[in-house]
Design a protein around this motif. Structure first.
Motif, mmCIF file in Angstrom:
data_model
loop_
_atom_site.group_PDB
_atom_site.id
_atom_site.type_symbol
_atom_site.label_atom_id
_atom_site.label_comp_id
_atom_site.label_asym_id
_atom_site.label_seq_id
_atom_site.Cartn_x
_atom_site.Cartn_y
_atom_site.Cartn_z
ATOM 1 N N CYS A 1 -0.464 7.498 -9.644
ATOM 2 C CA CYS A 1 -1.078 6.929 -8.444
ATOM 3 C C CYS A 1 -2.165 5.927 -8.827
ATOM 4 C CB CYS A 1 -1.649 8.045 -7.583
ATOM 5 S SG CYS A 1 -2.354 7.447 -6.033
ATOM 6 N N PRO B 1 1.777 3.480 -4.211
ATOM 7 C CA PRO B 1 1.276 4.690 -4.864
ATOM 8 C C PRO B 1 1.963 5.971 -4.377
ATOM 9 C CG PRO B 1 -0.542 3.242 -4.299
ATOM 10 C CD PRO B 1 0.689 2.682 -3.637
ATOM 11 N N ARG B 2 2.200 6.088 -3.077
ATOM 12 C CA ARG B 2 2.877 7.272 -2.539
ATOM 13 C C ARG B 2 4.299 7.373 -3.072
ATOM 14 N NH1 ARG B 2 6.503 7.492 1.239
ATOM 15 N NH2 ARG B 2 5.937 5.477 2.133
ATOM 16 N N LEU B 3 5.018 6.273 -3.069
ATOM 17 C CA LEU B 3 6.393 6.274 -3.563
ATOM 18 C C LEU B 3 6.443 6.623 -5.052
ATOM 19 C CD1 LEU B 3 7.634 3.121 -1.651
ATOM 20 C CD2 LEU B 3 8.194 5.520 -1.136
ATOM 21 N N ARG C 1 4.236 8.552 -6.652
ATOM 22 C CA ARG C 1 3.967 9.999 -6.762
ATOM 23 C C ARG C 1 5.227 10.798 -6.464
ATOM 24 N NH1 ARG C 1 -0.619 8.555 -3.801
ATOM 25 N NH2 ARG C 1 0.292 9.461 -1.927
ATOM 26 N N GLU C 2 5.952 10.413 -5.424
ATOM 27 C CA GLU C 2 7.185 11.123 -5.067
ATOM 28 C C GLU C 2 8.227 10.999 -6.179
ATOM 29 O OE1 GLU C 2 8.237 9.315 -1.342
ATOM 30 O OE2 GLU C 2 6.650 10.385 -0.244
ATOM 31 N N ARG D 1 0.949 13.082 -11.176
ATOM 32 C CA ARG D 1 0.877 12.387 -9.882
ATOM 33 C C ARG D 1 -0.431 11.614 -9.751
ATOM 34 N NH1 ARG D 1 0.563 15.798 -5.767
ATOM 35 N NH2 ARG D 1 0.462 17.664 -7.064
ATOM 36 N N ASP E 1 0.807 -1.214 0.000
ATOM 37 C CA ASP E 1 0.000 0.000 0.000
ATOM 38 C C ASP E 1 0.846 1.273 0.000
ATOM 39 O OD1 ASP E 1 0.878 -0.219 2.609
ATOM 40 O OD2 ASP E 1 -1.093 0.032 3.510
ATOM 41 N N ALA E 2 2.150 1.162 0.173
ATOM 42 C CA ALA E 2 3.047 2.329 0.087
ATOM 43 C C ALA E 2 3.426 2.650 -1.354
ATOM 44 C CB ALA E 2 4.314 2.080 0.903
ATOM 45 N N THR F 1 -1.861 1.978 -8.175
ATOM 46 C CA THR F 1 -2.888 1.400 -7.304
ATOM 47 C C THR F 1 -3.544 0.205 -7.985
ATOM 48 O OG1 THR F 1 -3.292 3.492 -6.181
ATOM 49 C CG2 THR F 1 -5.054 1.850 -6.077
#
Length: 129
Positions: free
Chosen positions: A45, A18-20, A22-23, A41, A15-16, A49
């Protein structure tokens, strides 16, 4: 395989992811001098996902510039054999709208291609600003 100058990120399917992703995209767009990374982004994402929820194995994110017009192209690979499908509009649904939004935002400049080693790459080309 990605060319040496193609920014690539390999993510565990968690679940991490998508955040990674985007960064990663935000940093690469800044390096390319692209100030407005909001749509990029959002799209990365959504694609990551989908790979996390419906794909298999690690997730690979590649960013490149189209050789003809310079527009960014986002590719997300996973080892799953299933192919993403834009679902019919359902106002009562609590999920399943993401790919429809991607298709609308990129004006249908997206697709899926099978990978020789198995799995697929889902790509989206961002519109001109």
């Amino acid at each position: 395989m990605a060319a040496p100058d193609t920014p690539t990120l390999v993510l565990d399917s968690t679940d991490a992811a998508p955040r990674l992703a985007r960064e990663f995209l935000a940093k690469q767009f800044a390096d390319w001098g692209i100030a407005d990374d909001y749509l990029g982004r959002l799209i990365v994402c959504e694609l990551v996902t989908n790979a996390y929820r419906h794909g298999e194995g690690p997730i690979v994110v590649r960013l490149r510039r189209d050789e003809h017009d310079g527009r960014p192209v986002i590719e997300v690979w996973d080892a799953g054999e299933g192919r993403p499908v834009v679902r019919p509009e359902d106002h009562a649904a609590v999920s399943g709208r993401g790919l429809r939004l991607v298709a609308e935002f990129v004006r249908d400049r997206w697709g899926v291609r099978p990978l020789v080693e198995g799995g697929k790459a889902v790509w989206a080309k961002l519109p001109a600003p």
